[in-house]
Design a protein around this motif. Structure first.
Motif, PDB file in Angstrom:
ATOM      1  N   ALA A 108       0.830  -1.197   0.000  1.00 37.15           N
ATOM      2  CA  ALA A 108       0.000   0.000   0.000  1.00 37.15           C
ATOM      3  C   ALA A 108       0.867   1.250   0.000  1.00 37.15           C
ATOM      4  CB  ALA A 108      -0.933   0.016   1.210  1.00 37.15           C
ATOM      5  N   ALA A 109       0.344   2.323  -0.584  1.00 37.12           N
ATOM      6  CA  ALA A 109       0.960   3.662  -0.572  1.00 37.12           C
ATOM      7  C   ALA A 109       2.421   3.619  -0.996  1.00 37.12           C
ATOM      8  CB  ALA A 109       0.824   4.297   0.812  1.00 37.12           C
ATOM      9  N   SER A 110       2.714   2.845  -2.032  1.00 35.91           N
ATOM     10  CA  SER A 110       4.098   2.684  -2.469  1.00 35.91           C
ATOM     11  C   SER A 110       4.252   3.076  -3.928  1.00 35.91           C
ATOM     12  CB  SER A 110       4.567   1.241  -2.245  1.00 35.91           C
ATOM     13  OG  SER A 110       4.658   0.969  -0.853  1.00 35.91           O
ATOM     14  N   VAL A 111       5.498   3.312  -4.308  1.00 37.61           N
ATOM     15  CA  VAL A 111       5.845   3.748  -5.660  1.00 37.61           C
ATOM     16  C   VAL A 111       6.736   2.699  -6.296  1.00 37.61           C
ATOM     17  CG1 VAL A 111       7.094   5.466  -7.014  1.00 37.61           C
ATOM     18  CG2 VAL A 111       5.650   6.201  -5.117  1.00 37.61           C
ATOM     19  N   VAL A 112       6.410   2.333  -7.532  1.00 35.52           N
ATOM     20  CA  VAL A 112       7.207   1.388  -8.304  1.00 35.52           C
ATOM     21  C   VAL A 112       7.491   2.026  -9.659  1.00 35.52           C
ATOM     22  CG1 VAL A 112       7.298  -0.895  -9.365  1.00 35.52           C
ATOM     23  CG2 VAL A 112       6.158  -0.596  -7.147  1.00 35.52           C
ATOM     24  N   VAL A 113       8.770   2.123  -9.997  1.00 33.59           N
ATOM     25  CA  VAL A 113       9.178   2.662 -11.292  1.00 33.59           C
ATOM     26  C   VAL A 113       9.865   1.550 -12.064  1.00 33.59           C
ATOM     27  CG1 VAL A 113      10.543   4.401 -12.498  1.00 33.59           C
ATOM     28  CG2 VAL A 113       9.458   4.968 -10.317  1.00 33.59           C
ATOM     29  N   GLY A 114       9.248   1.124 -13.158  1.00 32.63           N
ATOM     30  CA  GLY A 114       9.784   0.024 -13.943  1.00 32.63           C
ATOM     31  C   GLY A 114       9.957   0.403 -15.391  1.00 32.63           C
ATOM     32  N   TYR A 115      10.743  -0.411 -16.107  1.00 34.09           N
ATOM     33  CA  TYR A 115      11.040  -0.116 -17.506  1.00 34.09           C
ATOM     34  C   TYR A 115      10.592  -1.249 -18.420  1.00 34.09           C
ATOM     35  CZ  TYR A 115      13.395   3.635 -15.244  1.00 34.09           C
ATOM     36  OH  TYR A 115      13.623   4.754 -14.472  1.00 34.09           O
ATOM     37  N   GLY A 116      10.021  -2.284 -17.837  1.00 33.04           N
ATOM     38  CA  GLY A 116       9.349  -3.343 -18.564  1.00 33.04           C
ATOM     39  C   GLY A 116       7.983  -3.515 -17.933  1.00 33.04           C
ATOM     40  N   PHE A 117       7.980  -4.136 -16.765  1.00 37.85           N
ATOM     41  CA  PHE A 117       6.743  -4.225 -15.992  1.00 37.85           C
ATOM     42  C   PHE A 117       7.060  -4.043 -14.521  1.00 37.85           C
ATOM     43  CE2 PHE A 117       7.933  -8.688 -15.535  1.00 37.85           C
ATOM     44  CZ  PHE A 117       8.474  -8.976 -16.774  1.00 37.85           C
ATOM     45  N   GLY A 118       6.055  -3.563 -13.799  1.00 37.38           N
ATOM     46  CA  GLY A 118       6.285  -3.151 -12.426  1.00 37.38           C
ATOM     47  C   GLY A 118       6.292  -4.294 -11.441  1.00 37.38           C
ATOM     48  N   ILE A 119       5.174  -5.029 -11.330  1.00 36.82           N
ATOM     49  CA  ILE A 119       5.044  -6.107 -10.344  1.00 36.82           C
ATOM     50  C   ILE A 119       4.719  -7.406 -11.077  1.00 36.82           C
ATOM     51  CG2 ILE A 119       3.711  -6.947  -8.381  1.00 36.82           C
ATOM     52  CD1 ILE A 119       3.277  -4.072  -7.548  1.00 36.82           C
ATOM     53  N   GLU A 120       5.469  -8.454 -10.757  1.00 34.91           N
ATOM     54  CA  GLU A 120       5.278  -9.762 -11.376  1.00 34.91           C
ATOM     55  C   GLU A 120       4.904 -10.771 -10.295  1.00 34.91           C
ATOM     56  OE1 GLU A 120       7.624 -12.839 -14.362  1.00 34.91           O
ATOM     57  OE2 GLU A 120       8.767 -11.392 -13.164  1.00 34.91           O
ATOM     58  N   ILE A 121       3.897 -11.583 -10.604  1.00 34.58           N
ATOM     59  CA  ILE A 121       3.455 -12.641  -9.692  1.00 34.58           C
ATOM     60  C   ILE A 121       3.419 -13.946 -10.485  1.00 34.58           C
ATOM     61  CG2 ILE A 121       1.643 -13.417  -8.125  1.00 34.58           C
ATOM     62  CD1 ILE A 121       0.706 -10.473  -8.040  1.00 34.58           C
ATOM     63  N   LYS A 122       4.120 -14.957  -9.976  1.00 37.28           N
ATOM     64  CA  LYS A 122       4.136 -16.233 -10.684  1.00 37.28           C
ATOM     65  C   LYS A 122       4.398 -17.360  -9.699  1.00 37.28           C
ATOM     66  CE  LYS A 122       9.043 -15.976 -12.029  1.00 37.28           C
ATOM     67  NZ  LYS A 122       9.983 -15.975 -13.174  1.00 37.28           N
ATOM     68  N   GLY A 123       4.158 -18.570 -10.151  1.00 34.84           N
ATOM     69  CA  GLY A 123       4.397 -19.743  -9.309  1.00 34.84           C
ATOM     70  C   GLY A 123       3.407 -19.858  -8.171  1.00 34.84           C
TER      71      GLY A 123
END
Length: 705
Positions: A37-52
């Motif tokens: 919550a209330a966080s900043v993510v700066v990405g250059y492909g994708f921000g958050i990845e969920i797998k497995g």
């Protein structure tokens, strides 16, 4: 599953790898779970990845705040007000099921986040750029369950160890740049000083298309700032402009005054105006840690065409030159340009006022002059890594009262060039300068003349250099010494006075007053005076290290050679006649202006000396009145001082000389004594230094300080 890894994240900032767009910034895998919550993510492909994901996590990736009934401990919960700046905010593998209303906000506005943040980036500032808007959290959003739950230790933030604190922004930073003084970024000089502007209007960046006033506070320049044609930038005394080391594209920010614009920066010795680096003071001096100031005018420049593009600025408006050598780009008085790229005057006309300006610890030339006719008075260049003053492209103005130290890393104090036989030929008229070299470590000459430049060079003091004057790549200019008539000094003439003091430093075994290449034939060979100029407090190895010893005073002894064989300036009525050589007379005009003054490297002693001149005795010196301002050009102060001295000494006031110089205020005096009164003269000189209040009347002290 008690062994499951769960990440609970609040008010955090994560920045990804700009060189690899295949990587995520945050990745959750192998049965881990999360609440963010209330966080900043700066990405250059994708921000958050969920797998497995495990079967129990299937379909439990959501931005819907859970109730106790819907909460799944193994799930992934993401605040929809997280700021995720990435081409693809979320990447979720098939084994995690379809996302359940997963979302995030975007549009992160940092004070400074480079487009490609890497180890090579010069500076970062992860605090909000603006006072309002993202990433600040609105009043309405502060009651969001995503912010309440972590503080209350409620689902989905259900780990009961530790605790959270809430702030007013999304991300890790509010007003406090808490990385200062302990992070690697801080120690490596990649963070600005931990100050908060408090107001969006204190941030300088982009185009100024309407008049703007900078008050006596601190401002922060985070990208190139253009003063557009027809616009005036007014800078009040005491204003401080701190510039960042780069903008988002890696360019060091510059203040650029375009043709037809004006800057009115009128400081004073009590409240100078300072343009400097945003780095913390502990890292100073820091040459090249911002871009500098560039003033573009409509004055005449040499070469084909009336205008030129200024290199290194992409904006098409960045041109200079024209036909108006009286062009007015504003006023700079008591302005300091430190730790950057110096200050450049390109095509700037004589309607512009430049007085009491210092360029210190800049990466390139301290003061650069390209064409035009702007005049300079009381200018100091100290320990710049290029030239102190650089002149080229047909500049034809005057320069008087100059001071330069090049130190170990600088090049020339004066680099005066012209473009062969292109017209107008450079023709600076320079009188009263003190130039100090960096011998023995710095082999460069103090003055470099090249390309067929003309000009007049009078009343100079040069010392502490292996070579005083280097002359090369001559053209068709006439080269003159002696005592020429004004009519002989034309723009195609180079006059270098034989009465200039070019002193042979004792630490140099290969000293040359003049170094001439084969194209520069003087007939007869140029000469000068080789005498110790008797500056009051200096040393023969002046550099960036020895200056820290302090106690320096670059004024000449009024009884020494700097006060003899002084020339009246040729050709220009703009140059004031003085009775000394060098950049200083009785007044130490560096006080209140210079980096040396701010860092207490200057002597605070008052000057008063007894001189024996032609069998006559004179007490000569200066008195400072720091608690007043000039009235009627200072004549009232000078008259009061003269009258008080006359009463004290019983010397006819008509024989006492006293002249006020506005600014400090300084009264220069000369008091004659008969040849037999040496003891009385010495006593007066000492009393003027130690206890001038015992000489001055109560009325003078109460009125002028």
């Amino acid at each position: 599953d008690n062994s499951r890894i769960k990440a609970e994240v609040l008010h955090s900032t994560f920045v990804g790898n700009p060189k690899d767009p295949t990587k995520s910034v945050m990745q959750f895998r192998k049965d881990s779970s999360a609440a963010v919550a209330a966080s900043v993510v700066v990405g250059y492909g994708f921000g958050i990845e969920i797998k497995g994901c495990s079967p129990m996590q299937y379909g439990n990736v959501t931005s819907i705040f859970p109730t106790r009934e819907t909460y799944v401990p193994q799930g992934f919960y993401f605040d929809p007000k997280n700021l995720i700046s990435a081409p693809e905010q979320f990447r979720i593998s098939r084994d995690c099921g379809p996302p359940n209303n997963i979302q995030a906000d975007s549009g992160v506005l940092f004070r400074l986040m480079p487009t490609n943040p890497t180890e090579r980036s010069a500076m970062f500032d992860f605090r909000p750029l603006l006072q309002d808007g993202k990433p600040w959290i609105s009043e309405a959003d502060r009651a969001s369950p995503w912010l309440v739950a972590p503080i209350a230790r409620q689902i989905p933030f259900d780990i009961q160890t530790g605790g959270f604190e809430t702030t007013l922004t999304t991300g890790a930073f509010e007003r406090d740049l808490w990385l200062e003084n302990w992070s690697y970024l801080s120690e490596a000089g990649k963070l600005p000083v931990n100050e908060w502007s408090g107001n969006d209007r204190h941030i300088l960046c982009g185009n100024l298309t309407a008049n703007k006033e900078l008050f006596s506070i601190t401002y922060y320049m985070v990208c190139d700032t253009f003063v557009a044609e027809g616009v005036t930038l007014l800078v009040r005394p005491g204003a401080v402009i701190k510039a960042y080391a780069q903008d988002i594209d890696g360019i060091p920010p510059r203040l650029i005054v375009l043709p037809g614009a004006k800057i009115l920066a009128q400081g004073n010795f009590r409240a100078p105006i300072t343009f400097t680096s945003a780095l913390p003071e502990k890292l100073a001096p820091s040459p090249g840690s911002w871009g500098g100031i560039i003033i573009l005018g409509k004055g005449v420049v040499s070469g084909e065409g009336q205008t030129k593009r200024y290199p290194g600025i992409a904006d098409n408006r960045a041109v200079y030159g024209g036909e108006n050598n009286q062009d007015n780009s504003g006023i700079l008085q008591y302005v300091r340009v430190w730790n950057g790229g110096g200050i450049t005057f390109a095509g700037v006309g004589s309607g512009t006022i430049v007085e009491n300006v210092e360029a210190a610890y800049n990466l390139h030339d301290g003061i650069g002059v390209l064409g035009g006719a702007v005049d300079f008075r009381y200018c100091s260049t100290i320990f710049n890594q290029g030239n102190g003053v650089s002149v080229d492209e047909g500049y034809i103005g005057t320069m008087q009262y100059l001071f330069c130290m090049v130190g170990n890393k600088g090049k020339y104090c004066l680099d005066v060039r012209s473009s062969g036989n292109d017209f107008p030929r450079s023709f600076p008229q320079i009188s009263h300068a003190t130039l100090i070299g960096g011998a023995p470590k710095n082999p460069n000459a103090l003055i470099n003349l090249s390309g067929g430049t003309g000009g007049t060079f009078q009343n100079l003091i040069l010392m502490n250099a292996l070579v005083s004057v280097q002359h090369q790549n001559c053209s068709s200019e006439a080269r003159v010494q002696g005592n020429p008539a004004d009519s002989e000094i034309l723009p195609g003439t180079l006059y270098f006075s034989g009465n200039n003091i070019l002193f042979e430093t004792s630490i140099s075994r290969s000293f040359k007053q003049f170094s001439l290449d084969d194209s520069c034939i003087w007939n007869p060979s140029p000469t000068s005076i080789n005498l110790f100029p008797r500056l009051l407090r200096t040393r023969q190895d002046m550099n960036e290290i020895t200056i820290k010893n302090g106690g320096f005073d670059f004024r000449p002894d009024p009884c020494g050679p700097a006060y003899s064989q002084v020339e009246t300036a040729l050709t220009s009525p703009k140059l004031t006649a003085e009775d000394w050589k060098g950049g200083f007379g009785p007044e130490n005009w560096l006080v209140g202006l210079s980096y040396l003054s701010d860092n207490l490297y200057l002597s605070s002693d008052v000057q008063s000396d007894v001189c024996l001149i032609g069998g006559e005795i004179e007490v000569k010196g200066e008195a400072s009145f720091f608690n007043t301002v000039c009235d009627e050009g200072g004549t009232q102060i000078a008259m009061a001082f003269r009258a008080d001295i006359s009463v004290y000494t019983q010397i006819d006031s008509s024989k006492i000389t006293s002249t006020a110089r506005c600014g400090s205020v300084i009264v220069e005096y000369s008091i004659p004594f008969p040849p037999a009164a040496m003891q009385d003269a010495q006593k007066l000189a000492q009393t003027l230094v130690d206890s001038s209040s015992s000489i001055l009347s109560g009325e003078t002290i109460s009125k002028y300080g």
